[in-house]
Design an enzyme around this catalytic site. Structure first.
Site, PDB file in Angstrom:
ATOM      1  N   VAL A  84       0.737  -1.242   0.070  1.00  0.00           N
ATOM      2  CA  VAL A  84       0.019   0.029  -0.054  1.00  0.00           C
ATOM      3  C   VAL A  84       0.856   1.078   0.071  1.00  0.00           C
ATOM      4  CG1 VAL A  84      -2.091  -1.076   1.273  1.00  0.00           C
ATOM      5  CG2 VAL A  84      -0.342   0.052   2.507  1.00  0.00           C
ATOM      6  N   TYR A 128       2.648   5.951  15.589  1.00  0.00           N
ATOM      7  CA  TYR A 128       1.546   4.913  15.292  1.00  0.00           C
ATOM      8  C   TYR A 128       0.162   6.005  16.058  1.00  0.00           C
ATOM      9  CZ  TYR A 128      -1.744   1.208  16.044  1.00  0.00           C
ATOM     10  OH  TYR A 128      -2.627   0.144  15.847  1.00  0.00           O
ATOM     11  N   LYS A 176      -2.907   7.334  13.671  1.00  0.00           N
ATOM     12  CA  LYS A 176      -4.114   6.934  13.774  1.00  0.00           C
ATOM     13  C   LYS A 176      -5.013   8.224  13.981  1.00  0.00           C
ATOM     14  CE  LYS A 176      -3.787   2.523  13.127  1.00  0.00           C
ATOM     15  NZ  LYS A 176      -4.295   1.984  11.868  1.00  0.00           N
TER      16      LYS A 176
HETATM   17  P1  NDP Z   1      -1.987  -7.873  11.351  1.00  0.00           P
HETATM   18  O1  NDP Z   1      -0.292  -7.658  11.464  1.00  0.00           O
HETATM   19  O2  NDP Z   1      -2.210  -9.280  11.801  1.00  0.00           O
HETATM   20  O3  NDP Z   1      -2.466  -7.448  10.102  1.00  0.00           O
HETATM   21  C1  NDP Z   1      -1.916  -6.463   9.079  1.00  0.00           C
HETATM   22  C2  NDP Z   1      -2.109  -6.705   7.909  1.00  0.00           C
HETATM   23  O4  NDP Z   1      -1.730  -5.437   7.274  1.00  0.00           O
HETATM   24  C3  NDP Z   1      -1.521  -7.981   7.183  1.00  0.00           C
HETATM   25  O5  NDP Z   1      -2.496  -8.435   6.049  1.00  0.00           O
HETATM   26  C4  NDP Z   1      -0.429  -7.178   6.196  1.00  0.00           C
HETATM   27  O6  NDP Z   1      -0.085  -8.026   5.314  1.00  0.00           O
HETATM   28  C5  NDP Z   1      -0.923  -5.762   5.946  1.00  0.00           C
HETATM   29  N1  NDP Z   1       0.201  -4.925   5.438  1.00  0.00           N
HETATM   30  C6  NDP Z   1       1.076  -4.407   6.307  1.00  0.00           C
HETATM   31  N2  NDP Z   1       1.803  -3.384   5.881  1.00  0.00           N
HETATM   32  C7  NDP Z   1       1.537  -3.453   4.562  1.00  0.00           C
HETATM   33  C8  NDP Z   1       1.781  -2.684   3.256  1.00  0.00           C
HETATM   34  N3  NDP Z   1       2.838  -2.028   3.223  1.00  0.00           N
HETATM   35  N4  NDP Z   1       1.120  -3.145   2.204  1.00  0.00           N
HETATM   36  C9  NDP Z   1       0.361  -3.947   2.169  1.00  0.00           C
HETATM   37  N5  NDP Z   1      -0.633  -4.452   3.306  1.00  0.00           N
HETATM   38  C10 NDP Z   1       0.158  -4.397   4.284  1.00  0.00           C
HETATM   39  O7  NDP Z   1      -2.629  -6.848  12.277  1.00  0.00           O
HETATM   40  P2  NDP Z   1      -4.189  -6.304  12.371  1.00  0.00           P
HETATM   41  O8  NDP Z   1      -4.959  -7.193  11.777  1.00  0.00           O
HETATM   42  O9  NDP Z   1      -4.338  -6.127  14.017  1.00  0.00           O
HETATM   43  O10 NDP Z   1      -3.878  -4.855  11.890  1.00  0.00           O
HETATM   44  C11 NDP Z   1      -4.937  -4.206  11.163  1.00  0.00           C
HETATM   45  C12 NDP Z   1      -5.247  -2.891  11.501  1.00  0.00           C
HETATM   46  O11 NDP Z   1      -6.048  -2.892  12.955  1.00  0.00           O
HETATM   47  C13 NDP Z   1      -4.147  -1.877  11.645  1.00  0.00           C
HETATM   48  O12 NDP Z   1      -4.209  -0.786  10.907  1.00  0.00           O
HETATM   49  C14 NDP Z   1      -3.925  -1.768  13.208  1.00  0.00           C
HETATM   50  O13 NDP Z   1      -3.331  -0.624  13.435  1.00  0.00           O
HETATM   51  C15 NDP Z   1      -5.336  -1.668  13.494  1.00  0.00           C
HETATM   52  N6  NDP Z   1      -5.579  -2.193  14.917  1.00  0.00           N
HETATM   53  C16 NDP Z   1      -5.182  -3.211  15.441  1.00  0.00           C
HETATM   54  C17 NDP Z   1      -5.321  -3.354  16.765  1.00  0.00           C
HETATM   55  C18 NDP Z   1      -4.793  -4.688  17.460  1.00  0.00           C
HETATM   56  O14 NDP Z   1      -4.542  -4.559  18.864  1.00  0.00           O
HETATM   57  N7  NDP Z   1      -4.428  -5.899  16.864  1.00  0.00           N
HETATM   58  C19 NDP Z   1      -5.904  -2.489  17.746  1.00  0.00           C
HETATM   59  C20 NDP Z   1      -6.276  -1.313  17.045  1.00  0.00           C
HETATM   60  C21 NDP Z   1      -5.971  -1.228  15.780  1.00  0.00           C
HETATM   61  P3  NDP Z   1       1.223  -8.392   4.627  1.00  0.00           P
HETATM   62  O15 NDP Z   1       2.344  -8.210   5.597  1.00  0.00           O
HETATM   63  O16 NDP Z   1       1.192  -9.625   3.857  1.00  0.00           O
HETATM   64  O17 NDP Z   1       1.575  -7.434   3.589  1.00  0.00           O
END
Ligand code: NDP
Length: 237
Positions: free
Chosen positions: A64, A154, A158
């Site tokens: 992204v 971070y 957000k």
């Molecule tokens: P995960 O690490 O489990 O998932 C993150 C996802 O983002 C993965 O699919 C990863 O895929 C993708 N990603 C990361 N960097 C890139 C990139 N440069 N390009 C494309 N894809 C990318 O985390 P979460 O599911 O927890 O996170 C999802 C969202 O939720 C985030 O924005 C996080 O800030 C937010 N969030 C999470 C919380 C938590 O406690 N878990 C709490 C509050 C908010 P890949 O590495 O394959 O690219």
């Protein structure tokens, strides 16, 4: 009564893991065709296997932070399905750092993934979202609303996505496009481990989180996905 979502199309970033993956499964369960986006193709394949109708899934490995990757996500989705109803920006990263320890490149990378990526994807998808009177759901965080120590870039990213969400909600209401964000507390995913937290520290963090969350527990990705689905679907129009 359950609405018929047949033919509707969602783009979901971060779909290889956590909240994005749970959202992809939820939209698929509800009848959407879904474009799933992340960098790791193998994990996207695994997500596809967990979805209700694997034939109605388009996998696009993309970063992204890369403009042409995002342009390809939109162009390929429109080429394959002919429309875009929903964009879910769930790709994201966390990283620790204070004002003393956050480098400019740490800062830029956080902003690029968590803010610029969503901005550019929404911008590219907008003509199609307007055509369908569609919706955007951005995955923000409780850290966009409140300050937390030691995760400066971070928290700032957000807060930025929250304000982007509010501005776009106001700008696009006249076009019938709804723009919302969800702001979860701690959810069990790969997010913290990927930022370098080892298993012991993560277990201690989850234990401590029981005391910082009023329900006495952390969240599950599926709970957030249900809310994302509600906000993305015409039920919330
Ligand atoms: P995960 O690490 O489990 O998932 C993150 C996802 O983002 C993965 O699919 C990863 O895929 C993708 N990603 C990361 N960097 C890139 C990139 N440069 N390009 C494309 N894809 C990318 O985390 P979460 O599911 O927890 O996170 C999802 C969202 O939720 C985030 O924005 C996080 O800030 C937010 N969030 C999470 C919380 C938590 O406690 N878990 C709490 C509050 C908010 P890949 O590495 O394959 O690219």
């Amino acid at each position: 009564m359950k609405s018929d979502m047949t033919g509707k199309v969602a783009i979901i970033t971060g779909a290889s893991s956590g909240i994005g993956k749970a959202s992809a499964i939820k939209f698929s369960q509800e009848g959407y065709k879904v474009t799933i986006v992340a960098r790791d193709k193998k994990n996207l394949e695994a997500t596809r296997q967990d979805m209700v109708s694997p034939d109605d899934v388009l996998i696009i490995p993309a970063d992204v932070t890369n403009e042409s990757n995002i342009e390809k996500v939109v162009a390929s989705t429109v080429q394959k399905w002919g429309r875009i109803d929903v964009v879910v920006n769930a790709a994201g990263i966390i990283g620790s750092g204070t004002i003393q320890t956050t480098t400019l490149s740490d800062w830029d990378y956080m902003m690029n993934v968590n803010v610029c990526g969503p901005f550019y994807l929404i911008q590219q998808a907008l003509p199609y979202l307007i055509e369908q009177k569609g919706a955007v759901v951005n995955v923000s965080s409780v850290t966009g609303l409140r300050a937390f120590p030691g995760i400066l870039a971070y928290c700032t990213s957000k807060a930025a996505i929250d304000q982007l969400t509010r501005c776009l909600a106001l700008e696009l209401a006249k076009d019938g496009v709804r723009v919302n964000a969800v702001n979860p507390g701690v959810v069990v995913t790969q997010l913290h481990r990927r930022s370098g937290m080892d298993e012991d520290k993560y277990a201690a963090f989850l234990e401590h989180s029981k005391t910082t969350h009023p329900l006495g527990r952390v969240g599950k990705p599926e709970e957030i996905a249900d809310l994302i689905y509600f906000l993305g679907s015409p039920q919330s129009a």
